[in-house]
Write a protein that holds these residues in place. Sequence first.
Motif, PDB file in Angstrom:
ATOM      1  N   LYS A  15      60.987  76.854  24.546  1.00 50.12           N
ATOM      2  CA  LYS A  15      60.701  75.548  23.845  1.00 50.12           C
ATOM      3  C   LYS A  15      61.784  74.501  24.013  1.00 50.12           C
ATOM      4  O   LYS A  15      62.394  73.725  23.181  1.00 50.12           O
ATOM      5  N   GLN A  16      62.172  74.483  25.207  1.00 51.43           N
ATOM      6  CA  GLN A  16      63.308  73.532  25.790  1.00 51.43           C
ATOM      7  C   GLN A  16      62.811  72.553  26.659  1.00 51.43           C
ATOM      8  O   GLN A  16      62.018  72.920  27.557  1.00 51.43           O
ATOM      9  N   PHE A  17      63.118  71.327  26.568  1.00 49.62           N
ATOM     10  CA  PHE A  17      62.978  70.196  27.801  1.00 49.62           C
ATOM     11  C   PHE A  17      63.977  70.279  28.756  1.00 49.62           C
ATOM     12  O   PHE A  17      65.123  70.561  28.358  1.00 49.62           O
ATOM     13  N   SER A  18      63.722  69.762  30.086  1.00 54.72           N
ATOM     14  CA  SER A  18      64.705  69.808  31.109  1.00 54.72           C
ATOM     15  C   SER A  18      64.206  68.859  31.995  1.00 54.72           C
ATOM     16  O   SER A  18      62.995  68.421  32.135  1.00 54.72           O
ATOM     17  N   ASN A  19      65.189  68.379  33.046  1.00 54.85           N
ATOM     18  CA  ASN A  19      64.894  67.610  34.159  1.00 54.85           C
ATOM     19  C   ASN A  19      64.431  66.004  33.556  1.00 54.85           C
ATOM     20  O   ASN A  19      63.147  65.736  34.211  1.00 54.85           O
ATOM     21  N   LEU A  20      64.770  65.518  32.599  1.00 54.06           N
ATOM     22  CA  LEU A  20      64.325  64.338  32.166  1.00 54.06           C
ATOM     23  C   LEU A  20      64.659  63.113  33.290  1.00 54.06           C
ATOM     24  O   LEU A  20      65.656  63.089  33.628  1.00 54.06           O
ATOM     25  N   ARG A  21      63.677  62.707  33.564  1.00 53.98           N
ATOM     26  CA  ARG A  21      63.838  61.361  34.727  1.00 53.98           C
ATOM     27  C   ARG A  21      62.902  60.005  34.344  1.00 53.98           C
ATOM     28  O   ARG A  21      61.881  60.150  33.595  1.00 53.98           O
ATOM     29  N   ILE A  22      63.344  59.167  34.377  1.00 54.53           N
ATOM     30  CA  ILE A  22      62.585  57.751  34.302  1.00 54.53           C
ATOM     31  C   ILE A  22      62.456  57.138  35.397  1.00 54.53           C
ATOM     32  O   ILE A  22      63.183  57.388  36.745  1.00 54.53           O
ATOM     33  N   ALA A  38      58.190  77.432  40.631  1.00 54.44           N
ATOM     34  CA  ALA A  38      58.800  78.723  41.121  1.00 54.44           C
ATOM     35  C   ALA A  38      58.304  79.905  40.438  1.00 54.44           C
ATOM     36  O   ALA A  38      58.943  80.887  39.992  1.00 54.44           O
ATOM     37  N   GLY A  39      56.969  79.752  39.939  1.00 53.74           N
ATOM     38  CA  GLY A  39      56.178  80.851  39.476  1.00 53.74           C
ATOM     39  C   GLY A  39      56.318  80.883  37.886  1.00 53.74           C
ATOM     40  O   GLY A  39      55.714  81.643  37.158  1.00 53.74           O
ATOM     41  N   LYS A  40      57.065  80.183  37.498  1.00 55.27           N
ATOM     42  CA  LYS A  40      57.283  79.879  35.795  1.00 55.27           C
ATOM     43  C   LYS A  40      56.252  78.905  35.340  1.00 55.27           C
ATOM     44  O   LYS A  40      56.423  77.758  35.817  1.00 55.27           O
ATOM     45  N   ARG A  41      55.845  79.342  33.979  1.00 53.20           N
ATOM     46  CA  ARG A  41      54.929  78.446  33.233  1.00 53.20           C
ATOM     47  C   ARG A  41      55.888  77.281  32.734  1.00 53.20           C
ATOM     48  O   ARG A  41      56.338  77.634  31.788  1.00 53.20           O
ATOM     49  N   MET A  42      55.367  76.011  33.117  1.00 51.18           N
ATOM     50  CA  MET A  42      55.817  74.831  32.438  1.00 51.18           C
ATOM     51  C   MET A  42      54.967  73.810  31.989  1.00 51.18           C
ATOM     52  O   MET A  42      53.787  73.927  32.887  1.00 51.18           O
ATOM     53  N   ILE A  43      55.439  73.010  31.204  1.00 48.02           N
ATOM     54  CA  ILE A  43      54.359  71.809  31.190  1.00 48.02           C
ATOM     55  C   ILE A  43      55.062  70.673  31.584  1.00 48.02           C
ATOM     56  O   ILE A  43      56.017  69.998  31.179  1.00 48.02           O
ATOM     57  N   PHE A  44      54.494  69.763  32.371  1.00 43.36           N
ATOM     58  CA  PHE A  44      55.141  68.354  33.120  1.00 43.36           C
ATOM     59  C   PHE A  44      54.518  67.498  32.261  1.00 43.36           C
ATOM     60  O   PHE A  44      53.279  67.340  31.865  1.00 43.36           O
ATOM     61  N   ILE A  45      55.385  66.755  31.653  1.00 41.03           N
ATOM     62  CA  ILE A  45      54.963  65.696  30.796  1.00 41.03           C
ATOM     63  C   ILE A  45      55.211  64.180  31.586  1.00 41.03           C
ATOM     64  O   ILE A  45      56.237  63.893  32.014  1.00 41.03           O
ATOM     65  N   SER A  86      64.771  62.375  22.922  1.00 41.67           N
ATOM     66  CA  SER A  86      65.747  61.258  22.560  1.00 41.67           C
ATOM     67  C   SER A  86      67.109  61.711  22.787  1.00 41.67           C
ATOM     68  O   SER A  86      67.968  60.644  22.868  1.00 41.67           O
ATOM     69  N   GLU A  87      67.385  62.937  22.603  1.00 42.05           N
ATOM     70  CA  GLU A  87      69.008  63.349  22.740  1.00 42.05           C
ATOM     71  C   GLU A  87      69.546  63.513  24.205  1.00 42.05           C
ATOM     72  O   GLU A  87      70.449  63.897  24.523  1.00 42.05           O
ATOM     73  N   MET A  88      68.519  63.668  25.215  1.00 45.77           N
ATOM     74  CA  MET A  88      68.502  64.057  26.421  1.00 45.77           C
ATOM     75  C   MET A  88      69.282  63.178  27.454  1.00 45.77           C
ATOM     76  O   MET A  88      68.986  61.869  27.201  1.00 45.77           O
ATOM     77  N   LYS A  89      70.219  63.632  28.383  1.00 46.80           N
ATOM     78  CA  LYS A  89      70.619  62.432  29.233  1.00 46.80           C
ATOM     79  C   LYS A  89      69.669  62.460  30.354  1.00 46.80           C
ATOM     80  O   LYS A  89      68.700  63.240  30.655  1.00 46.80           O
ATOM     81  N   ILE A  90      69.245  61.183  30.942  1.00 46.85           N
ATOM     82  CA  ILE A  90      68.552  60.890  31.843  1.00 46.85           C
ATOM     83  C   ILE A  90      68.964  61.102  33.075  1.00 46.85           C
ATOM     84  O   ILE A  90      70.247  60.333  33.571  1.00 46.85           O
ATOM     85  N   TYR A  91      68.603  61.802  34.062  1.00 45.20           N
ATOM     86  CA  TYR A  91      69.110  62.045  35.347  1.00 45.20           C
ATOM     87  C   TYR A  91      69.338  60.903  36.221  1.00 45.20           C
ATOM     88  O   TYR A  91      68.281  60.127  36.202  1.00 45.20           O
ATOM     89  N   GLY A  92      70.399  60.573  36.652  1.00 45.80           N
ATOM     90  CA  GLY A  92      70.855  59.514  37.375  1.00 45.80           C
ATOM     91  C   GLY A  92      71.024  58.208  36.738  1.00 45.80           C
ATOM     92  O   GLY A  92      71.179  57.156  37.472  1.00 45.80           O
ATOM     93  N   TRP A  93      70.997  58.250  35.521  1.00 45.56           N
ATOM     94  CA  TRP A  93      71.201  57.153  34.701  1.00 45.56           C
ATOM     95  C   TRP A  93      72.379  57.136  33.809  1.00 45.56           C
ATOM     96  O   TRP A  93      73.157  58.106  33.524  1.00 45.56           O
ATOM     97  N   ASP A  94      72.907  55.942  33.448  1.00 45.72           N
ATOM     98  CA  ASP A  94      73.927  55.619  32.456  1.00 45.72           C
ATOM     99  C   ASP A  94      73.913  56.528  31.114  1.00 45.72           C
ATOM    100  O   ASP A  94      72.568  56.553  30.728  1.00 45.72           O
ATOM    101  N   SER A  95      74.649  57.054  30.606  1.00 46.43           N
ATOM    102  CA  SER A  95      74.418  57.780  29.404  1.00 46.43           C
ATOM    103  C   SER A  95      73.912  57.328  28.326  1.00 46.43           C
ATOM    104  O   SER A  95      73.582  57.924  27.045  1.00 46.43           O
ATOM    105  N   LYS A  96      74.218  55.980  28.201  1.00 48.11           N
ATOM    106  CA  LYS A  96      73.913  55.204  27.149  1.00 48.11           C
ATOM    107  C   LYS A  96      72.304  55.042  26.924  1.00 48.11           C
ATOM    108  O   LYS A  96      71.682  54.423  26.048  1.00 48.11           O
ATOM    109  N   ILE A  97      71.634  55.145  28.145  1.00 46.25           N
ATOM    110  CA  ILE A  97      70.164  54.869  27.962  1.00 46.25           C
ATOM    111  C   ILE A  97      69.430  56.314  27.734  1.00 46.25           C
ATOM    112  O   ILE A  97      69.915  57.267  27.945  1.00 46.25           O
ATOM    113  N   HIS A  98      68.516  56.121  26.541  1.00 43.15           N
ATOM    114  CA  HIS A  98      67.883  57.089  26.023  1.00 43.15           C
ATOM    115  C   HIS A  98      66.353  56.715  25.617  1.00 43.15           C
ATOM    116  O   HIS A  98      66.081  55.653  25.762  1.00 43.15           O
TER     117      HIS A  98
END
Length: 155
Positions: free
Chosen positions: A144-151, A101-108, A72-84
């Motif tokens: 234990k970090q999230f990245s690349n949030l898209r809607i 790229a060979g790294k273990r991740m979990i896609f949500i 809920s604190e992340m900026k959404i890629y390509g969207w207004d920073s007010k949208i969460h």
Amino acid sequence: MQTQKLIFAALLFLLSTTGIGQQEQRSVLLPAHEAKAVSDLYSQERAEKIKGSWNPTKADLDGLEANLSEISEMKIYGWDSKIHIDHPAQYYRQYIAVLVAGKRMIFINAFCDAQGLPDWHDRMVIVSDGATCFWQVLYDPVTKQFSNLRINARA
């Protein structure tokens, strides 16, 4: 009095074993073969290349769940920073263990409502619009970090 206690005890047992009164399941680890659906759909529009799958541990998934509120604190890629994404734990969530790229991740893959989606526990839900009702993010179980949030786009 004894009969009432027995009836009450039987009713409590019945409720606990049938799931009535229990919280609805909102997350699922999808089978490894669903990593291909993630790769086919998202590798074209994302910088990260998703190839392959792996088997996450219960601890990996528990860490993800414990840190969900950070989304809920992340900026959404390509969207207004007010949208969460408010209250990410209230969404239905599909977890797919992928190799980026060979790294273990979990896609949500997350969505507002599972009504009309009877196989959401088995197959990735793919929707092309819906804005904040449909979002995706990557989770790194090591950091234990999230990245690349898209809607999704709006229709």
